[in-house]
Design an enzyme around this catalytic site. Structure first.
Site, PDB file in Angstrom:
ATOM      1  N   GLY A   9       0.789  -1.230   0.000  1.00 17.05           N
ATOM      2  CA  GLY A   9       0.000   0.000   0.000  1.00 17.05           C
ATOM      3  C   GLY A   9       0.822   1.281   0.000  1.00 17.05           C
ATOM      4  O   GLY A   9       0.297   2.359  -0.257  1.00 17.05           O
ATOM      5  N   MET A  12       5.329   5.140  -3.871  1.00 19.88           N
ATOM      6  CA  MET A  12       6.657   5.739  -4.027  1.00 19.88           C
ATOM      7  C   MET A  12       6.793   6.386  -5.392  1.00 19.88           C
ATOM      8  O   MET A  12       6.179   5.944  -6.364  1.00 19.88           O
ATOM      9  CB  MET A  12       7.769   4.718  -3.764  1.00 19.88           C
ATOM     10  CG  MET A  12       8.052   3.719  -4.817  1.00 19.88           C
ATOM     11  SD  MET A  12       9.493   2.666  -4.374  1.00 19.88           S
ATOM     12  CE  MET A  12      10.885   3.736  -4.775  1.00 19.88           C
ATOM     13  N   ALA A  14       8.076   7.365  -9.026  1.00 16.49           N
ATOM     14  CA  ALA A  14       8.588   6.479 -10.074  1.00 16.49           C
ATOM     15  C   ALA A  14       9.987   6.893 -10.547  1.00 16.49           C
ATOM     16  O   ALA A  14      10.674   6.106 -11.197  1.00 16.49           O
ATOM     17  CB  ALA A  14       7.623   6.474 -11.254  1.00 16.49           C
ATOM     18  N   GLY A  16      13.717   8.950  -9.376  1.00 22.42           N
ATOM     19  CA  GLY A  16      14.502   9.562  -8.309  1.00 22.42           C
ATOM     20  C   GLY A  16      15.942   9.743  -8.738  1.00 22.42           C
ATOM     21  O   GLY A  16      16.308   9.459  -9.884  1.00 22.42           O
ATOM     22  N   LEU A  17      16.752  10.195  -7.798  1.00 18.75           N
ATOM     23  CA  LEU A  17      18.185  10.369  -8.060  1.00 18.75           C
ATOM     24  C   LEU A  17      18.957   9.256  -7.354  1.00 18.75           C
ATOM     25  O   LEU A  17      18.723   8.994  -6.174  1.00 18.75           O
ATOM     26  CB  LEU A  17      18.649  11.726  -7.504  1.00 18.75           C
ATOM     27  CG  LEU A  17      20.163  11.988  -7.635  1.00 18.75           C
ATOM     28  CD1 LEU A  17      20.525  12.394  -9.066  1.00 18.75           C
ATOM     29  CD2 LEU A  17      20.619  13.088  -6.657  1.00 18.75           C
ATOM     30  N   TYR A  48      27.956   3.074  -0.516  1.00 19.68           N
ATOM     31  CA  TYR A  48      28.339   4.261  -1.314  1.00 19.68           C
ATOM     32  C   TYR A  48      29.128   5.258  -0.456  1.00 19.68           C
ATOM     33  O   TYR A  48      29.712   6.197  -0.966  1.00 19.68           O
ATOM     34  CB  TYR A  48      27.106   4.979  -1.890  1.00 19.68           C
ATOM     35  CG  TYR A  48      26.228   4.154  -2.816  1.00 19.68           C
ATOM     36  CD1 TYR A  48      26.608   2.878  -3.242  1.00 19.68           C
ATOM     37  CD2 TYR A  48      25.013   4.641  -3.272  1.00 19.68           C
ATOM     38  CE1 TYR A  48      25.795   2.124  -4.085  1.00 19.68           C
ATOM     39  CE2 TYR A  48      24.199   3.892  -4.115  1.00 19.68           C
ATOM     40  CZ  TYR A  48      24.595   2.631  -4.506  1.00 19.68           C
ATOM     41  OH  TYR A  48      23.774   1.897  -5.336  1.00 19.68           O
TER      42      TYR A  48
HETATM   43  P1  NAD Z   1      23.025   5.492 -15.071  1.00 20.46           P
HETATM   44  O1  NAD Z   1      22.597   4.484 -16.067  1.00 20.46           O
HETATM   45  O2  NAD Z   1      22.021   6.271 -14.330  1.00 20.46           O
HETATM   46  O3  NAD Z   1      24.013   6.437 -15.855  1.00 20.46           O
HETATM   47  C1  NAD Z   1      24.650   7.526 -15.283  1.00 20.46           C
HETATM   48  C2  NAD Z   1      25.433   8.221 -16.390  1.00 20.46           C
HETATM   49  O4  NAD Z   1      24.516   8.842 -17.288  1.00 20.46           O
HETATM   50  C3  NAD Z   1      26.366   9.284 -15.875  1.00 20.46           C
HETATM   51  O5  NAD Z   1      27.539   9.238 -16.647  1.00 20.46           O
HETATM   52  C4  NAD Z   1      25.583  10.568 -16.134  1.00 20.46           C
HETATM   53  O6  NAD Z   1      26.423  11.652 -16.333  1.00 20.46           O
HETATM   54  C5  NAD Z   1      24.825  10.219 -17.395  1.00 20.46           C
HETATM   55  N1  NAD Z   1      23.556  10.962 -17.497  1.00 20.46           N
HETATM   56  C6  NAD Z   1      22.631  11.152 -16.517  1.00 20.46           C
HETATM   57  N2  NAD Z   1      21.598  11.872 -16.989  1.00 20.46           N
HETATM   58  C7  NAD Z   1      21.884  12.167 -18.274  1.00 20.46           C
HETATM   59  C8  NAD Z   1      21.215  12.884 -19.279  1.00 20.46           C
HETATM   60  N3  NAD Z   1      20.026  13.464 -19.067  1.00 20.46           N
HETATM   61  N4  NAD Z   1      21.790  12.977 -20.506  1.00 20.46           N
HETATM   62  C9  NAD Z   1      22.979  12.391 -20.746  1.00 20.46           C
HETATM   63  N5  NAD Z   1      23.677  11.685 -19.831  1.00 20.46           N
HETATM   64  C10 NAD Z   1      23.133  11.580 -18.607  1.00 20.46           C
HETATM   65  O7  NAD Z   1      24.025   4.724 -14.054  1.00 20.46           O
HETATM   66  P2  NAD Z   1      24.357   4.881 -12.521  1.00 20.46           P
HETATM   67  O8  NAD Z   1      24.356   6.313 -12.123  1.00 20.46           O
HETATM   68  O9  NAD Z   1      25.543   4.097 -12.232  1.00 20.46           O
HETATM   69  O10 NAD Z   1      23.113   4.151 -11.818  1.00 20.46           O
HETATM   70  C11 NAD Z   1      21.991   4.839 -11.325  1.00 20.46           C
HETATM   71  C12 NAD Z   1      21.714   4.455  -9.887  1.00 20.46           C
HETATM   72  O11 NAD Z   1      21.393   3.075  -9.783  1.00 20.46           O
HETATM   73  C13 NAD Z   1      22.887   4.602  -8.928  1.00 20.46           C
HETATM   74  O12 NAD Z   1      23.167   5.924  -8.582  1.00 20.46           O
HETATM   75  C14 NAD Z   1      22.420   3.780  -7.775  1.00 20.46           C
HETATM   76  O13 NAD Z   1      21.475   4.472  -6.999  1.00 20.46           O
HETATM   77  C15 NAD Z   1      21.752   2.609  -8.499  1.00 20.46           C
HETATM   78  N6  NAD Z   1      22.658   1.445  -8.635  1.00 20.46           N
HETATM   79  C16 NAD Z   1      22.402   0.372  -7.841  1.00 20.46           C
HETATM   80  C17 NAD Z   1      23.198  -0.756  -7.932  1.00 20.46           C
HETATM   81  C18 NAD Z   1      22.885  -1.925  -7.055  1.00 20.46           C
HETATM   82  O14 NAD Z   1      23.685  -2.863  -6.996  1.00 20.46           O
HETATM   83  N7  NAD Z   1      21.778  -1.923  -6.376  1.00 20.46           N
HETATM   84  C19 NAD Z   1      24.262  -0.802  -8.828  1.00 20.46           C
HETATM   85  C20 NAD Z   1      24.501   0.300  -9.623  1.00 20.46           C
HETATM   86  C21 NAD Z   1      23.691   1.425  -9.522  1.00 20.46           C
END
Ligand code: NAD
Length: 281
Positions: A9, A12, A14, A16-17, A48
């Protein structure tokens, strides 16, 4: 902003950063900038080593606690630390967390899961997540849990849309998918895909916006990473168009069944012994 309803319920956002690989300074600035630009969801993790900075960014933004949805992840070294949830909350500077994941299926993850279940009952956690628990690990949790997880966070994008995981494990259990590496983690091949570029031209959007919109139209939650205020703004400005069924099918066609990241089973085993160096933050 679009919201997604979880199987308990809780609603969240859809989009985020995500602050993976961000230094504490970058995380603090990006979180503040995102929240001031209309974001309501921030995703971090114990590993992180920027949870304190994320907490500072949230405070600096002036946004009320109840208007931000915070997710973090317990690292395997913490699965037998009975204070892990409290320590995570303390680093973030909050009293409860909206979504708490087990980050990887390493070490005593069943104990970690029980700990999060207790934290739900104590009102410290609103929703439970699994991250990178595809296949047998997911089944193991489901066979032992008291409270079903609400979210599965995995690598997901048009080159690897997680078809099997969704059909066999997530849909039957009403568990939402949260996409990591949604844009390909900086690899340009996905944003340069001809079908993505064509749709970007048609809708007057950037290729990144087309991809992020695709995630939300697939009913995924998505957390692109960016340090740039312009990209941060661009990445939530994705709800003023809708892809047609034919366009969704064209994107489905670029599925290569290939990940950008392959986990090494030996690394996975060793992660339980890798304690994050929080004193560096
Ligand atoms: P991403 O696929 O979000 O790519 C990030 C890259 O895309 C960066 O180089 C950024 O400069 C570029 N970018 C962002 N917005 C853009 C835009 N509008 N136009 C052009 N380029 C753009 O990869 P990420 O940041 O590694 O992953 C996103 C999030 O996923 C992480 O921050 C984290 O929260 C999560 N994550 C989780 C795990 C896990 O094991 N649970 C592993 C990796 C990442």
């Amino acid at each position: 902003m679009k919201y997604v309803k979880l199987n308990n319920g809780v609603e969240m956002p859809a989009v985020g950063l995500g602050v993976f690989t961000f230094s504490p300074e970058d995380a603090e600035k990006a979180v503040e900038s995102a929240l001031k630009s209309g974001y309501h969801l921030i995703d971090t993790a114990n590993s992180y080593v920027n949870e304190r900075a994320t907490g500072r960014g949230i405070k600096n933004s002036g946004i009320k606690r109840e208007n931000v949805f915070i997710s973090s992840k317990l690292w395997p070294s913490e699965y037998e630390n009975e204070n892990a949830v409290n320590e995570t909350l303390a680093r973030l500077g909050i009293e409860y967390i909206d979504l708490l994941f087990l980050h990887q299926p390493s070490g005593n993850y069943l104990n970690g899961y029980k700990m999060i279940e207790r934290a739900v009952k104590d009102g410290k956690v609103r929703a439970i997540g699994l991250s990178n628990f595809e296949g047998e690990y997911f089944d193991d949790i489901l066979n032992h849990c008291e409270i079903k997880p609400q979210v599965m966070q995995v690598e997901c994008h048009p080159y690897y849309p997680q078809v099997e995981l969704r059909e066999k494990q997530l849909l039957p259990n009403d568990i939402k998918l949260m996409s990591w590496f949604p844009l390909g983690h900086g690899d340009k091949s996905l944003v340069n895909e001809p079908v993505i570029v064509k749709l970007a031209e048609k809708y007057g959007k950037s290729p990144a916006q087309i991809i992020l919109h695709w995630h939300t139209q697939m009913d995924f939650i998505v957390i692109p990473g960016s340090r740039s205020p312009e990209h941060i703004k661009e990445n939530i400005d994705i709800f003023d168009f809708e892809l047609t069924d034919a366009e969704m099918a064209e994107i489905a066609n670029i599925n290569k069944n290939e990940r950008f990241y392959y986990r090494d089973p030996e690394n996975l085993k060793s992660w339980v012994n890798l304690k994050p160096q929080w004193e560096e933050e």
